[in-house]
Scaffold this motif. Structure first.
Motif, PDB file in Angstrom:
ATOM      1  N   GLU A   1       0.847  -1.189   0.000  1.00 45.58           N
ATOM      2  CA  GLU A   1       0.000   0.000   0.000  1.00 45.58           C
ATOM      3  C   GLU A   1       0.889   1.247   0.000  1.00 45.58           C
ATOM      4  O   GLU A   1       1.783   1.378   0.840  1.00 45.58           O
ATOM      5  CB  GLU A   1      -0.905   0.004   1.236  1.00 45.58           C
TER       6      GLU A   1
ATOM      7  N   THR B   1      -3.391  -0.463  -7.706  1.00 46.10           N
ATOM      8  CA  THR B   1      -4.581  -0.605  -8.542  1.00 46.10           C
ATOM      9  C   THR B   1      -4.893   0.716  -9.249  1.00 46.10           C
ATOM     10  O   THR B   1      -5.239   0.735 -10.433  1.00 46.10           O
ATOM     11  CB  THR B   1      -5.788  -1.049  -7.702  1.00 46.10           C
TER      12      THR B   1
ATOM     13  N   SER C   1      -3.282  -3.901  -3.205  1.00 44.85           N
ATOM     14  CA  SER C   1      -2.890  -2.526  -2.908  1.00 44.85           C
ATOM     15  C   SER C   1      -3.735  -1.521  -3.694  1.00 44.85           C
ATOM     16  O   SER C   1      -3.815  -1.596  -4.924  1.00 44.85           O
ATOM     17  CB  SER C   1      -1.415  -2.322  -3.257  1.00 44.85           C
ATOM     18  N   SER C   2      -4.342  -0.567  -3.002  1.00 44.17           N
ATOM     19  CA  SER C   2      -5.165   0.440  -3.688  1.00 44.17           C
ATOM     20  C   SER C   2      -4.311   1.379  -4.526  1.00 44.17           C
ATOM     21  O   SER C   2      -4.724   1.810  -5.611  1.00 44.17           O
ATOM     22  CB  SER C   2      -5.990   1.241  -2.677  1.00 44.17           C
ATOM     23  N   SER C   3      -3.087   1.708  -4.053  1.00 41.78           N
ATOM     24  CA  SER C   3      -2.234   2.617  -4.823  1.00 41.78           C
ATOM     25  C   SER C   3      -1.781   1.971  -6.129  1.00 41.78           C
ATOM     26  O   SER C   3      -1.742   2.630  -7.183  1.00 41.78           O
ATOM     27  CB  SER C   3      -1.012   3.044  -3.999  1.00 41.78           C
TER      28      SER C   3
ATOM     29  N   GLN D   1      -9.024  -4.944  -7.086  1.00 39.45           N
ATOM     30  CA  GLN D   1      -8.360  -4.700  -5.810  1.00 39.45           C
ATOM     31  C   GLN D   1      -8.917  -5.688  -4.797  1.00 39.45           C
ATOM     32  O   GLN D   1      -9.854  -5.405  -4.060  1.00 39.45           O
ATOM     33  CB  GLN D   1      -8.574  -3.262  -5.341  1.00 39.45           C
TER      34      GLN D   1
END
Length: 269
Positions: A12, A87, A83-85, A106
């Protein structure tokens, strides 16, 4: 509430878009696509003329899937990345390369639920299987069980693993139980240097604390993940437990940069 293992949150913040200028973003994407030449070459050996349906576990920026789309090899593909970042980076990457086929979810692959087509290939490059193995005692079993839900009859699972033998030996020979090598990143990377601080946990897994020095500001960041060492004998045991055969390859391609500690395992029913 169930604790989330560090491996599911470790990345992340990686590949945050605010770290890049427009120029550095384009160069970074170009380098990432070029790094997948070896994977494309390997997959073409198994599917020389056939377009494929593929799942990538731990897809990160989506570089492999975008490269396969550029090569005209895809019918359908899904990447799983917790990981959202990363994605979010993949979404920007998709626009940059005009992707129309790549879907990035995600989500933790083991807990996912896909409907529709079954897939020809499930792939995990880099150290994805080592990360999965360290999450819990049953996570590799759960990974294969989920893979069977998604694979076509005759489908294959391709996993790149690392033995970590050199790192473990260095840790055991050290005076304080830590191995701390430095590395320099490519010019296109927003970080200039990295320091890896490695130790062993009670289960014999490698605890890998990673420190990064930002190229333009000198600011330090860090995250930790845990890797289960997996050699070919361990992969053969995994295959036997799941009723599979396994074949090993020491490199993706004759010209690639796969280290002598890494290998590729191909599992088949």
């Amino acid at each position: 509430m169930e604790n989330t293992h560090v491996n599911l949150t470790a990345y992340e913040g990686v590949e945050k878009m605010e770290r890049f200028t427009e120029e550095s973003f384009r160069k970074y994407c170009s380098d990432k696509l070029a790094s997948c030449t070896k994977h494309v070459s390997f997959l073409k050996k198994f599917f020389p003329k056939q377009q494929i349906k593929i799942i990538e576990v731990g897809s990160g920026s989506g570089k492999l899937l975008f490269r396969l789309e550029q090569e005209g090899m895809l019918l359908r593909c899904v990447g799983f990345e917790p990981s959202s970042s990363r994605t979010a980076f993949a979404a920007r990457f998709a626009k940059h390369v005009n992707s129309s086929l790549v879907e990035i979810c995600q989500e933790d692959f083991v807990k996912s639920s896909l409907t529709g087509d079954r897939f020809d290939v499930i792939i995990g490059i880099d150290v994805v299987i080592n990360l999965i193995g360290a999450i819990s005692k049953n996570y590799i079993h759960d990974f294969f069980k989920k893979s069977f839900d998604y694979l076509e009859p005759g489908g294959i699972i391709i996993l790149e693993s690392i033995t970590l033998a050199r790192e473990i030996e260095a840790i055991r020979k050290s005076e304080n139980g830590f191995f701390t090598p430095w590395k320099r990143f490519a010019e296109s990377d927003p970080f200039k240097y990295g320091l890896d601080e490695m130790s062993l946990d009670a289960d014999g897994n490698l605890v890998w604390q990673k420190y990064f020095i930002e190229r333009n500001t000198g600011r330090e960041e860090s995250f930790t993940n845990v890797l289960q060492p997996l050699d070919k004998a361990a992969m053969e045991t995994i295959a036997a437990k799941n009723g599979l055969t396994v074949s090993f390859f020491d490199k993706w391609d004759e010209q690639d940069d796969t280290s002598d500690e890494e290998f590729i395992a191909v599992f088949k029913k």
